[in-house]
Design a protein around this motif. Structure first.
Motif, PDB file in Angstrom:
ATOM      1  N   ALA A   1       6.990 -67.788  22.552  1.00 27.45           N
ATOM      2  CA  ALA A   1       7.583 -67.978  23.884  1.00 27.45           C
ATOM      3  C   ALA A   1       8.628 -66.906  24.148  1.00 27.45           C
ATOM      4  CB  ALA A   1       8.208 -69.375  23.975  1.00 27.45           C
ATOM      5  N   LEU A   2       9.485 -66.636  23.169  1.00 30.65           N
ATOM      6  CA  LEU A   2      10.554 -65.648  23.356  1.00 30.65           C
ATOM      7  C   LEU A   2       9.986 -64.236  23.500  1.00 30.65           C
ATOM      8  CD1 LEU A   2      13.185 -67.021  20.792  1.00 30.65           C
ATOM      9  CD2 LEU A   2      13.186 -67.288  23.282  1.00 30.65           C
ATOM     10  N   PHE A   3       8.972 -63.937  22.697  1.00 29.96           N
ATOM     11  CA  PHE A   3       8.377 -62.596  22.774  1.00 29.96           C
ATOM     12  C   PHE A   3       7.731 -62.380  24.151  1.00 29.96           C
ATOM     13  CE2 PHE A   3       5.882 -58.904  21.948  1.00 29.96           C
ATOM     14  CZ  PHE A   3       6.526 -58.246  20.901  1.00 29.96           C
ATOM     15  N   THR A   4       7.058 -63.414  24.653  1.00 30.97           N
ATOM     16  CA  THR A   4       6.405 -63.304  25.962  1.00 30.97           C
ATOM     17  C   THR A   4       7.440 -63.116  27.071  1.00 30.97           C
ATOM     18  OG1 THR A   4       4.697 -64.787  25.125  1.00 30.97           O
ATOM     19  CG2 THR A   4       4.727 -64.419  27.503  1.00 30.97           C
TER      20      THR A   4
ATOM     21  N   SER B   1      19.047 -53.873  20.596  1.00 24.81           N
ATOM     22  CA  SER B   1      18.864 -55.269  20.144  1.00 24.81           C
ATOM     23  C   SER B   1      17.466 -55.796  20.485  1.00 24.81           C
ATOM     24  CB  SER B   1      19.920 -56.164  20.777  1.00 24.81           C
ATOM     25  OG  SER B   1      19.795 -56.132  22.188  1.00 24.81           O
ATOM     26  N   THR B   2      16.890 -55.238  21.570  1.00 27.34           N
ATOM     27  CA  THR B   2      15.559 -55.715  21.995  1.00 27.34           C
ATOM     28  C   THR B   2      14.511 -55.347  20.947  1.00 27.34           C
ATOM     29  OG1 THR B   2      16.312 -55.151  24.222  1.00 27.34           O
ATOM     30  CG2 THR B   2      14.002 -55.799  23.986  1.00 27.34           C
ATOM     31  N   PHE B   3      14.623 -54.109  20.434  1.00 27.42           N
ATOM     32  CA  PHE B   3      13.675 -53.703  19.381  1.00 27.42           C
ATOM     33  C   PHE B   3      13.910 -54.501  18.101  1.00 27.42           C
ATOM     34  CE2 PHE B   3      13.340 -49.734  21.969  1.00 27.42           C
ATOM     35  CZ  PHE B   3      11.970 -49.787  22.178  1.00 27.42           C
ATOM     36  N   ARG B   4      15.178 -54.815  17.833  1.00 25.18           N
ATOM     37  CA  ARG B   4      15.455 -55.623  16.634  1.00 25.18           C
ATOM     38  C   ARG B   4      14.833 -57.009  16.765  1.00 25.18           C
ATOM     39  NH1 ARG B   4      20.662 -53.079  16.502  1.00 25.18           N
ATOM     40  NH2 ARG B   4      21.681 -54.873  17.457  1.00 25.18           N
ATOM     41  N   MET B   5      14.965 -57.564  17.961  1.00 23.10           N
ATOM     42  CA  MET B   5      14.358 -58.879  18.201  1.00 23.10           C
ATOM     43  C   MET B   5      12.841 -58.796  18.031  1.00 23.10           C
ATOM     44  SD  MET B   5      13.756 -60.539  21.913  1.00 23.10           S
ATOM     45  CE  MET B   5      12.924 -62.080  22.220  1.00 23.10           C
ATOM     46  N   ALA B   6      12.238 -57.768  18.679  1.00 24.42           N
ATOM     47  CA  ALA B   6      10.781 -57.633  18.639  1.00 24.42           C
ATOM     48  C   ALA B   6      10.313 -57.495  17.196  1.00 24.42           C
ATOM     49  CB  ALA B   6      10.345 -56.427  19.453  1.00 24.42           C
ATOM     50  N   SER B   7      11.027 -56.684  16.450  1.00 17.71           N
ATOM     51  CA  SER B   7      10.650 -56.449  15.071  1.00 17.71           C
ATOM     52  C   SER B   7      10.720 -57.745  14.250  1.00 17.71           C
ATOM     53  CB  SER B   7      11.597 -55.353  14.550  1.00 17.71           C
ATOM     54  OG  SER B   7      11.546 -55.281  13.201  1.00 17.71           O
TER      55      SER B   7
ATOM     56  N   LEU C   1      10.494 -60.764  15.374  1.00 21.34           N
ATOM     57  CA  LEU C   1       9.470 -61.726  15.802  1.00 21.34           C
ATOM     58  C   LEU C   1       8.076 -61.316  15.323  1.00 21.34           C
ATOM     59  CD1 LEU C   1      10.693 -62.691  19.398  1.00 21.34           C
ATOM     60  CD2 LEU C   1      10.825 -64.030  17.295  1.00 21.34           C
ATOM     61  N   LEU C   2       7.824 -60.007  15.279  1.00 24.69           N
ATOM     62  CA  LEU C   2       6.521 -59.564  14.743  1.00 24.69           C
ATOM     63  C   LEU C   2       6.430 -59.942  13.267  1.00 24.69           C
ATOM     64  CD1 LEU C   2       6.028 -56.080  16.463  1.00 24.69           C
ATOM     65  CD2 LEU C   2       4.896 -58.244  17.023  1.00 24.69           C
TER      66      LEU C   2
ATOM     67  N   GLY D   1       5.393 -63.311  12.615  1.00 20.95           N
ATOM     68  CA  GLY D   1       3.974 -63.629  12.801  1.00 20.95           C
ATOM     69  C   GLY D   1       3.491 -63.645  14.243  1.00 20.95           C
ATOM     70  N   VAL D   2       4.319 -63.199  15.185  1.00 18.18           N
ATOM     71  CA  VAL D   2       3.873 -63.192  16.587  1.00 18.18           C
ATOM     72  C   VAL D   2       2.654 -62.276  16.740  1.00 18.18           C
ATOM     73  CG1 VAL D   2       4.508 -62.308  18.873  1.00 18.18           C
ATOM     74  CG2 VAL D   2       6.068 -63.801  17.651  1.00 18.18           C
ATOM     75  N   ASP D   3       1.637 -62.773  17.444  1.00 21.63           N
ATOM     76  CA  ASP D   3       0.433 -61.991  17.696  1.00 21.63           C
ATOM     77  C   ASP D   3       0.614 -61.274  19.040  1.00 21.63           C
ATOM     78  OD1 ASP D   3      -2.065 -60.996  18.216  1.00 21.63           O
ATOM     79  OD2 ASP D   3      -3.140 -62.860  17.748  1.00 21.63           O
ATOM     80  N   ARG D   4       1.174 -60.060  18.979  1.00 20.45           N
ATOM     81  CA  ARG D   4       1.510 -59.342  20.219  1.00 20.45           C
ATOM     82  C   ARG D   4       0.257 -58.972  21.009  1.00 20.45           C
ATOM     83  NH1 ARG D   4       2.926 -53.457  21.362  1.00 20.45           N
ATOM     84  NH2 ARG D   4       3.865 -53.560  23.418  1.00 20.45           N
TER      85      ARG D   4
END
Ligand code: 5GP
Ligand code: MN
Length: 372
Positions: A193-196, A212-218, A220-221, A224-227
């Motif tokens: 939900a957060l990644f979307t 911070s956005t890239f840190r969050m994305a990293s 979350l990936l 196990g987030v399926d981007r």
């Protein structure tokens, strides 16, 4: 609900948040744990960030054994339907569909969490404005827009130097005792939900992206987030009609000598193409791909007014323009508002003239005045 508060908060969050927030984080956790029933809410015409942050919040509270429902001013668009699980749809109520149930939930709740908006005015939270206004419990704000109505909230997390409400919520949940700065420990469905939400508010990392956005994305990936799946659902499942109407709009688009592009979407065109709420998301960004375009405006005809979307390149404040000329506001580079008929323009035929006139004034004055 009984929780043990373990104040073992790691440093990552505080690297970009201001120091007093450590206390706020602890208070947030305590308040959420002590709440008997929470309503989670967001702005009118909820977008991906609104839905992502609301769903993540509900999933988190439910994972603690708490009661929470999402109550929105109006229905969320079908294009975002994939974000909610089937078993969750009964916990997502829109005041547009069922005002009685929305009111009942607000009466029952002792905590309201407001995500991705920061004012209780009707132009931001629609039919929920009176319910939020009269609400007897605590109100918590988690938002990334400028000028929050802080006095309306008992606790506020507000930060504009961040991609989205979803990202801000990520950094808060990341510091909860059960997570302990390890995103892999976030409850099921929260990372997705957060990644979307972050993806839609940044136009898939095209704007409002911070370190911070890239840190969050990293994180979350790694969790196990399926981007690829999220991108497919967001950007590869449009209806053909969306592209057809976009073609027509771009064909009719005007670009003024001041570097302002504008497109006007009439009700009759929306009807002709069968366009639904949410399907024009992203259109307003496209004209900015032209070198000379500095400000892009999309007007959508509604009942008695036009909905206005503004996007600007750095150095031009869409927010300032929306505030001064379109009864609105928003972010520095992405804002919105309304053009009322007959208060601002006598009828729809005057819309083009109005835009050309006000943007001419706006683009030709001292640039410093245009930056907030
Ligand atoms: P959009 O163009 O996607 O509808 O809106 C972009 C941003 O503008 C939103 O994230 C929101 O912050 C802001 N916005 C849109 N409509 C309004 C409005 O009527 N009033 C204010 N204050 N902000 C708005
Ligand atoms: Mn947002």
């Amino acid at each position: 609900m009984i929780c043990n508060i373990i104040c073992n908060f790691a440093n990552q969050f505080f690297l970009f948040m201001k120091e007093p927030d450590r206390q706020n984080i602890e208070e947030f956790y305590r308040t959420v744990c002590q709440s008997g029933h929470t309503v989670i809410t967001s702005h009118i015409r909820p977008d991906g960030d609104a839905m992502g942050s609301c769903l993540a919040m509900m999933r988190y509270i439910r994972s603690l054994g708490g009661n929470a429902d999402i109550v929105l001013p109006d229905r969320f668009p079908q294009s975002l339907g994939f974000m909610a699980e089937n078993h969750e749809t009964g916990h997502i109520i829109s005041a547009e569909d069922d005002f009685g149930r929305a009111s009942e939930l607000f009466r029952k709740a002792d905590l309201a969490i407001c995500l991705d908006f920061n004012r209780l005015a009707e132009n931001r939270c629609g039919k929920l404005a009176p319910l939020l206004e009269r609400f007897k419990g605590k109100r918590i704000l988690i938002d990334h827009h400028p000028a929050p109505e802080l006095e309306r909230f008992s606790l506020a997390f507000t930060e504009t130097e961040i991609s989205s409400a979803s990202e801000l919520l990520f950094w808060i949940l990341n510091e909860m005792p059960g997570t302990g700065s390890d995103a892999r420990k976030l409850p099921a469905g929260v990372p997705e939900a957060l990644f979307t939400g972050m993806t839609t508010d940044t136009n898939n990392f095209a704007n409002s992206v911070f370190p911070s956005t890239f840190r969050m994305a990293s994180a979350l990936l790694e969790a196990g987030v399926d981007r690829d799946m999220i991108l497919d659902r967001l950007y590869s499942e449009y209806k053909e009609r969306r592209l057809r109407i976009l073609g027509q709009l771009l064909d009719e688009m005007k670009i003024t000598e001041d570097g302002v592009a504008y497109m006007i979407l009439s009700k009759s065109a929306m009807k002709k193409f069968g366009i639904e709420e949410g399907e024009t998301e992203g259109f307003v960004n496209i004209p900015l791909s032209v070198g000379k375009v500095k400000l892009s405006c999309l007007l959508k005809e509604d009942d008695g007014f036009f909905r206005v979307s503004l996007r600007s390149k750095k150095g031009i404040s869409a927010n300032r323009c929306a505030f001064e000329f379109f009864n609105g506001g928003g972010h520095e580079q992405a804002s919105g508002g309304r053009l009322h008929i007959p208060e601002d323009i006598r009828d729809i035929s005057e819309a083009a003239g109005y835009i050309e006139r006000v943007t001419h004034i706006f683009m030709n004055r001292d640039n410093a005045q245009n930056i907030q």
